[in-house]
Write a protein that holds these residues in place. Structure first.
Motif, PDB file in Angstrom:
ATOM      1  N   ALA A 229       0.833  -1.194   0.000  1.00  0.00           N
ATOM      2  CA  ALA A 229       0.000   0.000   0.000  1.00  0.00           C
ATOM      3  C   ALA A 229       0.876   1.256   0.000  1.00  0.00           C
ATOM      4  N   ALA A 230       1.958   1.236   0.802  1.00  0.00           N
ATOM      5  CA  ALA A 230       2.849   2.392   0.894  1.00  0.00           C
ATOM      6  C   ALA A 230       3.491   2.680  -0.464  1.00  0.00           C
ATOM      7  N   VAL A 231       3.965   1.629  -1.131  1.00  0.00           N
ATOM      8  CA  VAL A 231       4.597   1.815  -2.442  1.00  0.00           C
ATOM      9  C   VAL A 231       3.579   2.363  -3.434  1.00  0.00           C
ATOM     10  N   GLY A 232       2.338   1.844  -3.362  1.00  0.00           N
ATOM     11  CA  GLY A 232       1.279   2.307  -4.256  1.00  0.00           C
ATOM     12  C   GLY A 232       1.002   3.781  -4.053  1.00  0.00           C
ATOM     13  N   THR A 233       0.873   4.224  -2.801  1.00  0.00           N
ATOM     14  CA  THR A 233       0.616   5.632  -2.499  1.00  0.00           C
ATOM     15  C   THR A 233       1.768   6.488  -3.006  1.00  0.00           C
ATOM     16  N   PHE A 234       2.986   6.048  -2.725  1.00  0.00           N
ATOM     17  CA  PHE A 234       4.163   6.811  -3.156  1.00  0.00           C
ATOM     18  C   PHE A 234       4.147   7.008  -4.665  1.00  0.00           C
ATOM     19  N   CYS A 235       3.867   5.945  -5.415  1.00  0.00           N
ATOM     20  CA  CYS A 235       3.861   6.026  -6.878  1.00  0.00           C
ATOM     21  C   CYS A 235       2.808   7.022  -7.346  1.00  0.00           C
ATOM     22  N   THR A 236       1.612   6.991  -6.737  1.00  0.00           N
ATOM     23  CA  THR A 236       0.532   7.879  -7.148  1.00  0.00           C
ATOM     24  C   THR A 236       0.947   9.332  -6.921  1.00  0.00           C
ATOM     25  N   VAL A 237       1.500   9.612  -5.726  1.00  0.00           N
ATOM     26  CA  VAL A 237       1.904  10.984  -5.401  1.00  0.00           C
ATOM     27  C   VAL A 237       3.001  11.435  -6.357  1.00  0.00           C
ATOM     28  N   ALA A 238       3.989  10.556  -6.612  1.00  0.00           N
ATOM     29  CA  ALA A 238       5.096  10.922  -7.490  1.00  0.00           C
ATOM     30  C   ALA A 238       4.589  11.260  -8.879  1.00  0.00           C
ATOM     31  N   VAL A 241       2.874  14.713  -8.857  1.00  0.00           N
ATOM     32  CA  VAL A 241       3.863  15.786  -8.799  1.00  0.00           C
ATOM     33  C   VAL A 241       4.506  15.967 -10.178  1.00  0.00           C
ATOM     34  N   ALA A 242       4.864  14.851 -10.808  1.00  0.00           N
ATOM     35  CA  ALA A 242       5.498  14.924 -12.120  1.00  0.00           C
ATOM     36  C   ALA A 242       4.575  15.610 -13.120  1.00  0.00           C
ATOM     37  N   LEU A 243       3.282  15.301 -13.071  1.00  0.00           N
ATOM     38  CA  LEU A 243       2.328  15.898 -14.009  1.00  0.00           C
ATOM     39  C   LEU A 243       2.255  17.402 -13.805  1.00  0.00           C
TER      40      LEU A 243
END
Ligand SMILES: *[C@@H]1O[C@H](CO)[C@@H](O)[C@H](O)[C@H]1NC(C)=O
Ligand SMILES: *[C@@H]1O[C@H](CO)[C@@H](O)[C@H](O)[C@H]1NC(C)=O
Ligand SMILES: *[C@@H]1O[C@H](CO)[C@@H](O)[C@H](O)[C@H]1NC(C)=O
Ligand SMILES: *[C@@H]1O[C@H](CO)[C@@H](O)[C@H](O)[C@H]1NC(C)=O
Ligand SMILES: *[C@@H]1O[C@H](CO)[C@@H](O)[C@H](O)[C@H]1NC(C)=O
Length: 318
Positions: A229-238, A241-243
């Motif tokens: 779940a933590a990795v999933g959240t991190f990927c979504t936030v990243a 931010v990139a967008l």
């Protein structure tokens, strides 16, 4: 004295299992067995055991003569596969043993014959479990063979995985035909303790392997493990931010692309807005069913009147 000499001669000339009384009798109950592809000769002491008995063994395959096994041993078994006489996975073997005491020897006592791959007893696999949410991953280690390896001897060996809720052995489920060493059981209930037992099925031995010891593990909740779940959240936030960064850096380009400021060149505009002047287009636009005009024409020649007609419309459209 004569009797002793006679017995001595008989000992060295008689080869049968029945030995003349007074000399060493043969070991009894001689059997050859195999466990995990070893070759074990086992026997019981002679019926009238002498003191200080030692034993010597030999073994042969169906295509060779007897070769030396263990020599002058005092225990009642000899692992013939640990000797330098190389043995072959699919060979047929026989063993024999004799007792010795000082300079006296008994006759040889021969064992049964076994075919190694067919008659070996396959030991239990080693099973370990790791729970992952509502699933359990089963890792299976094959038993170690004295010669070769399980998958080299039995090319299509399968695992039969039996699993049940702790305390409900009678409702066990089984998956056979499994060849991988790692299997995920995922039709399990969350927060429940399951036990797993594995047996090996081979095509050449009629019996299954010894079953592994039952090992148990509890499933957790249905949810993903926290780090997933933590990795999933991190990927979504990243990604978000990139967008945003991309949007800020290229906002000028993007607004130009979406709402272009440049107008079309004047001549192109005029061309596109000008009424078409192609004659074909005009003809097509004006075309409607042509009226047929039929005039009465009288031609008078030589005083004799003649009537006829002409289709003017034909001339018009020509
Ligand atoms: C085995 O014992 C016999 C009789 O005691 C002896 O002659 C022989 O050398 C021994 N063999 C070995 C390999 O120790
Ligand atoms: C097997 O052979 C090796 C060398 O080839 C030797 O060192 C070893 O002692 C032998 N073992 C037995 C049990 O004969
Ligand atoms: C297979 O199982 C049967 C019955 O339990 C037994 O008699 C036989 O010895 C077994 N064979 C092997 C090779 O283990
Ligand atoms: C099974 O594997 C575990 C971990 O690798 C080890 O500690 C254990 O001794 C093994 N058990 C057997 C019966 O080989
Ligand atoms: C697998 O093991 C279970 C439980 O011991 C047994 O009932 C079942 O017959 C086995 N399946 C096969 C294919 O041998």
């Amino acid at each position: 004295m004569a009797a002793a000499v006679c017995a001595f001669i008989l000992t060295f000339t008689t080869l049968g299992p029945t030995v003349v009384s007074g000399v060493l009798s043969t070991p009894t109950n001689v059997r050859l067995t195999s466990y995990n592809m070893n070759l074990m000769l086992t026997w019981d002491p002679p019926d009238r055991p002498a003191s200080g008995l030692v034993y010597t063994t030999q073994s042969k395959s169906s295509v060779s003569d007897y070769k030396v096994g263990c020599v002058n041993i005092s225990n009642l078994e000899c692992d013939l596969s640990h000797l330098n006489n190389s043995i072959f996975e699919y060979g047929k073997y026989t063993g024999r043993v004799r007792a010795q005491s000082g300079t006296e020897s008994s006759a040889w006592e021969e064992s049964n014959q076994i075919t190694l791959d067919k008659d070996t007893i396959i030991g239990s696999p080693n099973v370990s479990l790791v729970s992952n949410g509502a699933a359990i991953e089963v890792s299976i280690k094959d038993p170690v063979f004295a010669i070769s390896a399980l998958r080299k001897v039995y090319h299509s060996a399968n695992y039969n995985i039996t699993y049940w809720k702790d305390g409900q052995r009678e409702k066990a489920r089984s998956n056979s035909n499994i060849q991988q060493n790692r299997v995920v059981l995922n039709d399990l209930d969350p927060l429940t303790k399951y036990c797993v037992q594995v047996q090996i099925i081979t095509e050449r031995t009629p019996n299954l392997s010894k079953p592994s010891a039952a090992v148990c593990e509890s499933t957790t909740t249905e949810e993903e493990v926290p780090w997933v779940a933590a990795v999933g959240t991190f990927c979504t936030v990243a990604m978000a931010v990139a967008l945003v960064v991309v949007a800020v850096v290229y906002r000028k380009h993007m607004s130009q692309f979406l709402c272009p400021k440049d107008t079309l060149p004047l001549h192109l505009k005029e061309y596109l807005l000008a009424p078409p002047n192609s004659s074909m287009y005009l003809v097509m636009r004006n075309s409607h069913p042509p009226d047929e005009i039929y005039h009465q024409v009288s031609i008078i020649a030589d005083g004799r009147p003649t009537t006829g007609g002409s289709k003017e419309n034909l001339q018009q459209t020509a």
